[in-house]
Design an enzyme around this catalytic site. Structure first.
Site, PDB file in Angstrom:
ATOM      1  N   CYS A  10      -2.073  -3.920   8.305  1.00  0.00           N
ATOM      2  CA  CYS A  10      -1.722  -2.618   8.884  1.00  0.00           C
ATOM      3  C   CYS A  10      -1.172  -2.798  10.295  1.00  0.00           C
ATOM      4  O   CYS A  10      -0.272  -2.074  10.715  1.00  0.00           O
ATOM      5  CB  CYS A  10      -2.944  -1.701   8.902  1.00  0.00           C
ATOM      6  N   CYS A  17       0.817  -1.220   0.000  1.00  0.00           N
ATOM      7  CA  CYS A  17       0.000   0.000   0.000  1.00  0.00           C
ATOM      8  C   CYS A  17       0.848   1.267   0.000  1.00  0.00           C
ATOM      9  O   CYS A  17       0.326   2.353  -0.164  1.00  0.00           O
ATOM     10  CB  CYS A  17      -0.928   0.015   1.206  1.00  0.00           C
TER      11      CYS A  17
HETATM   12 FE1  FES Z   1      -1.397   0.488   4.287  1.00  0.00          FE
HETATM   13 FE2  FES Z   1      -3.136   0.042   6.167  1.00  0.00          FE
HETATM   14  S1  FES Z   1      -3.537   0.168   4.048  1.00  0.00           S
HETATM   15  S2  FES Z   1      -1.009   0.181   6.340  1.00  0.00           S
END
Ligand code: FES
Length: 146
Positions: free
Chosen positions: A104, A35
């Site tokens: 996360c 991400c």
């Molecule tokens: Fe990247 Fe949560 S979506 S750490």
């Protein structure tokens, strides 16, 4: 049922221990390749005990809530104990995270480990490398998709 627990929302809205420790004894930074989020963790350690901890996160709400909760869980604890904090324990303390957001909380665990590793190295403290082995960014399979 709401997607996020009240605890997640609370720690997201009022994150604890946000900031920088200028003279930190250990600093760790990790990123999530999937991400692109980044987490930086600062530890102030005295006599093997975490006296203070601060974090900066450039990341999603779950990452902010996870780091906030994780810092609360290791503050005042011996370093050995902090080393054993798992992302699962962080997610449980938050009353759960949605499956696709579990990675996360892994970021929080890894950031703490990275800061501890920095502390061990700077102070020439022997450590078990196996505890810091590069592990997959997500052990739940949730990052394998999309
Ligand atoms: Fe990247 Fe949560 S979506 S750490």
């Amino acid at each position: 049922m709401a997607l996020y627990s009240e605890k997640v929302m609370d720690h997201f809205r009022n994150p604890r221990n946000v900031g920088v420790i200028e003279d930190a004894d250990g600093v760790g930074e990790v990123g999530n390749a999937k991400c692109g989020d980044i987490m930086k963790m600062y530890l102030k350690i005295d006599n093997g005990v975490i006296q203070d901890v601060k974090f900066e996160t450039f990341g999603c709400g779950s990452a902010i809530a996870s780091s906030s909760m994780a810092t609360e869980m290791i503050k005042g604890k011996p370093v050995d104990e902090a080393l054993h904090l798992t992302n699962k324990a962080v997610a449980e303390a938050l009353d759960g995270l949605p499956a696709h957001k579990l990675h996360c909380s892994v970021l929080a665990e890894e950031a703490i480990k990275s800061a501890l590793l920095d502390y061990y190295r700077k102070n020439n403290i022997p450590y078990d490398e196996a505890q810091f082995s590069e592990k997959a960014e997500c052990s739940h399979g949730c990052c394998a998709e999309g």
